[in-house]
Design a protein around this motif. Structure first.
Motif, PDB file in Angstrom:
ATOM      1  N   GLN A 102       0.868  -1.169   0.000  1.00  0.00           N
ATOM      2  CA  GLN A 102       0.000   0.000   0.000  1.00  0.00           C
ATOM      3  C   GLN A 102       0.913   1.229   0.000  1.00  0.00           C
ATOM      4  O   GLN A 102       2.018   1.186   0.556  1.00  0.00           O
ATOM      5  N   PRO A 103       0.469   2.330  -0.596  1.00  0.00           N
ATOM      6  CA  PRO A 103       1.330   3.522  -0.654  1.00  0.00           C
ATOM      7  C   PRO A 103       1.833   3.947   0.730  1.00  0.00           C
ATOM      8  O   PRO A 103       1.089   3.920   1.706  1.00  0.00           O
ATOM      9  N   TRP A 104       3.102   4.293   0.771  1.00  0.00           N
ATOM     10  CA  TRP A 104       3.770   4.850   1.950  1.00  0.00           C
ATOM     11  C   TRP A 104       3.809   3.893   3.155  1.00  0.00           C
ATOM     12  O   TRP A 104       3.911   4.333   4.287  1.00  0.00           O
ATOM     13  N   THR A 105       3.749   2.607   2.917  1.00  0.00           N
ATOM     14  CA  THR A 105       3.808   1.668   4.043  1.00  0.00           C
ATOM     15  C   THR A 105       5.155   0.971   4.176  1.00  0.00           C
ATOM     16  O   THR A 105       5.552   0.618   5.288  1.00  0.00           O
ATOM     17  N   TYR A 106       5.861   0.774   3.088  1.00  0.00           N
ATOM     18  CA  TYR A 106       7.110   0.003   3.114  1.00  0.00           C
ATOM     19  C   TYR A 106       8.095   0.561   4.139  1.00  0.00           C
ATOM     20  O   TYR A 106       8.657  -0.184   4.950  1.00  0.00           O
ATOM     21  N   GLY A 129      19.095  -4.193   8.174  1.00  0.00           N
ATOM     22  CA  GLY A 129      19.338  -2.953   7.440  1.00  0.00           C
ATOM     23  C   GLY A 129      18.758  -2.922   6.038  1.00  0.00           C
ATOM     24  O   GLY A 129      18.868  -1.908   5.354  1.00  0.00           O
ATOM     25  N   THR A 130      18.113  -4.018   5.621  1.00  0.00           N
ATOM     26  CA  THR A 130      17.616  -4.080   4.242  1.00  0.00           C
ATOM     27  C   THR A 130      16.544  -3.034   3.975  1.00  0.00           C
ATOM     28  O   THR A 130      16.627  -2.292   2.985  1.00  0.00           O
ATOM     29  N   GLU A 189      11.864   0.532  -2.099  1.00  0.00           N
ATOM     30  CA  GLU A 189      10.759  -0.425  -2.184  1.00  0.00           C
ATOM     31  C   GLU A 189      10.788  -1.236  -3.480  1.00  0.00           C
ATOM     32  O   GLU A 189      10.659  -2.466  -3.456  1.00  0.00           O
ATOM     33  N   ARG A 190      10.943  -0.578  -4.587  1.00  0.00           N
ATOM     34  CA  ARG A 190      10.918  -1.276  -5.881  1.00  0.00           C
ATOM     35  C   ARG A 190      12.033  -2.323  -5.957  1.00  0.00           C
ATOM     36  O   ARG A 190      11.833  -3.434  -6.448  1.00  0.00           O
ATOM     37  N   THR A 191      13.210  -1.980  -5.470  1.00  0.00           N
ATOM     38  CA  THR A 191      14.335  -2.912  -5.462  1.00  0.00           C
ATOM     39  C   THR A 191      14.040  -4.077  -4.528  1.00  0.00           C
ATOM     40  O   THR A 191      14.312  -5.235  -4.862  1.00  0.00           O
ATOM     41  N   PHE A 192      13.478  -3.781  -3.357  1.00  0.00           N
ATOM     42  CA  PHE A 192      13.149  -4.832  -2.398  1.00  0.00           C
ATOM     43  C   PHE A 192      12.141  -5.811  -2.997  1.00  0.00           C
ATOM     44  O   PHE A 192      12.311  -7.031  -2.879  1.00  0.00           O
ATOM     45  N   GLY A 215      11.716  -6.547  -6.076  1.00  0.00           N
ATOM     46  CA  GLY A 215      12.469  -7.370  -7.028  1.00  0.00           C
ATOM     47  C   GLY A 215      13.289  -8.444  -6.342  1.00  0.00           C
ATOM     48  O   GLY A 215      13.410  -9.572  -6.839  1.00  0.00           O
ATOM     49  N   GLN A 216      13.838  -8.128  -5.179  1.00  0.00           N
ATOM     50  CA  GLN A 216      14.620  -9.116  -4.432  1.00  0.00           C
ATOM     51  C   GLN A 216      13.721 -10.235  -3.908  1.00  0.00           C
ATOM     52  O   GLN A 216      14.093 -11.416  -3.939  1.00  0.00           O
ATOM     53  N   VAL A 217      12.530  -9.889  -3.425  1.00  0.00           N
ATOM     54  CA  VAL A 217      11.595 -10.920  -2.961  1.00  0.00           C
ATOM     55  C   VAL A 217      11.193 -11.817  -4.124  1.00  0.00           C
ATOM     56  O   VAL A 217      11.171 -13.049  -3.996  1.00  0.00           O
ATOM     57  N   VAL A 218      10.886 -11.224  -5.263  1.00  0.00           N
ATOM     58  CA  VAL A 218      10.496 -12.015  -6.435  1.00  0.00           C
ATOM     59  C   VAL A 218      11.639 -12.933  -6.865  1.00  0.00           C
ATOM     60  O   VAL A 218      11.412 -14.111  -7.173  1.00  0.00           O
ATOM     61  N   SER A 219      12.867 -12.449  -6.842  1.00  0.00           N
ATOM     62  CA  SER A 219      13.986 -13.309  -7.249  1.00  0.00           C
ATOM     63  C   SER A 219      14.193 -14.447  -6.247  1.00  0.00           C
ATOM     64  O   SER A 219      14.511 -15.574  -6.642  1.00  0.00           O
ATOM     65  N   ALA A 220      13.982 -14.192  -4.958  1.00  0.00           N
ATOM     66  CA  ALA A 220      14.083 -15.264  -3.955  1.00  0.00           C
ATOM     67  C   ALA A 220      12.968 -16.287  -4.154  1.00  0.00           C
ATOM     68  O   ALA A 220      13.194 -17.500  -4.058  1.00  0.00           O
ATOM     69  N   PHE A 221      11.757 -15.810  -4.449  1.00  0.00           N
ATOM     70  CA  PHE A 221      10.633 -16.708  -4.728  1.00  0.00           C
ATOM     71  C   PHE A 221      10.945 -17.585  -5.945  1.00  0.00           C
ATOM     72  O   PHE A 221      10.739 -18.807  -5.912  1.00  0.00           O
ATOM     73  N   ASP A 222      11.454 -16.972  -7.001  1.00  0.00           N
ATOM     74  CA  ASP A 222      11.818 -17.738  -8.200  1.00  0.00           C
ATOM     75  C   ASP A 222      12.850 -18.812  -7.872  1.00  0.00           C
ATOM     76  O   ASP A 222      12.778 -19.932  -8.381  1.00  0.00           O
ATOM     77  N   ALA A 223      13.802 -18.487  -7.005  1.00  0.00           N
ATOM     78  CA  ALA A 223      14.825 -19.455  -6.600  1.00  0.00           C
ATOM     79  C   ALA A 223      14.216 -20.624  -5.826  1.00  0.00           C
ATOM     80  O   ALA A 223      14.608 -21.778  -5.996  1.00  0.00           O
ATOM     81  N   VAL A 224      13.228 -20.332  -4.969  1.00  0.00           N
ATOM     82  CA  VAL A 224      12.533 -21.416  -4.245  1.00  0.00           C
ATOM     83  C   VAL A 224      11.814 -22.324  -5.221  1.00  0.00           C
ATOM     84  O   VAL A 224      11.894 -23.551  -5.111  1.00  0.00           O
TER      85      VAL A 224
END
Length: 164
Positions: free
Chosen positions: A41-45, A136-137, A143-146, A148-157
């Motif tokens: 949601q906007p401004w939550t990250y 520290g992440t 947010e946009r980079t984060f 992408g990192q979650v999606v790449s970790a999901f793809d790896a799983v």
């Protein structure tokens, strides 16, 4: 009986399931071909710390994955022309081989990490997700980079699980 002439494989590939985090601020959509979309949601990250965000994503991952699994089962049930009672009877088989199979599925662990290793995911028993976020992440990652990192970790799983 159900969707006309479209085949089972097509329905499984095109299904989508969407879940919302317990706090309502994060939405995940997973498709039948295992593609993840994640939205805040906007401004939550920036309101999260690493630990709280990992906890929200763990619960979101588990509930969304359970819904994804149930949706696959429902599509398959309809394709087979089974009633809900017939499908439930099939799941309750008193067959030792079936029980060994279910025990083996529950023991499977698949793991994956983002490209920068800031996000680590573990799927246990084909239903339980665990998310770890490096210290520290959130503070240091847009947010946009984060996402992408979650999606790449999901793809790896998912890739890890394909070999099992």
């Amino acid at each position: 009986m159900w969707y006309g002439d479209v085949d089972l494989g097509e329905h499984l590939r095109t299904m989508t399931v969407t879940g919302t985090s317990p706090d309502g601020a994060i939405r995940a959509t997973v498709t039948g071909d295992n593609r993840l979309e994640l939205h805040f949601q906007p401004w939550t990250y920036r309101g999260y710390d690493d630990h709280h965000l990992a906890r929200e994503l763990t619960m979101l991952g588990t509930t969304t994955w359970v819904a994804w699994t149930r949706q696959r089962e429902e599509i398959t049930r309809l394709a087979l022309g089974q009633s809900r009672d017939e499908a439930e009877q099939g799941r309750r088989r008193d067959d030792p081989r079936h029980h060994r199979f279910l025990d083996a599925v529950r023991a499977i662990e698949c793991e994956g990490a983002s490209r920068d290793c800031s996000v680590r995911l573990r799927l246990t028993g084909a239903t339980r997700w665990q998310v770890e976020i490096a210290d520290g992440t959130v503070r240091n990652t847009p947010e946009r980079t984060f996402v992408g990192q979650v999606v790449s970790a999901f793809d790896a799983v998912i890739q890890s699980g394909r070999g099992r």
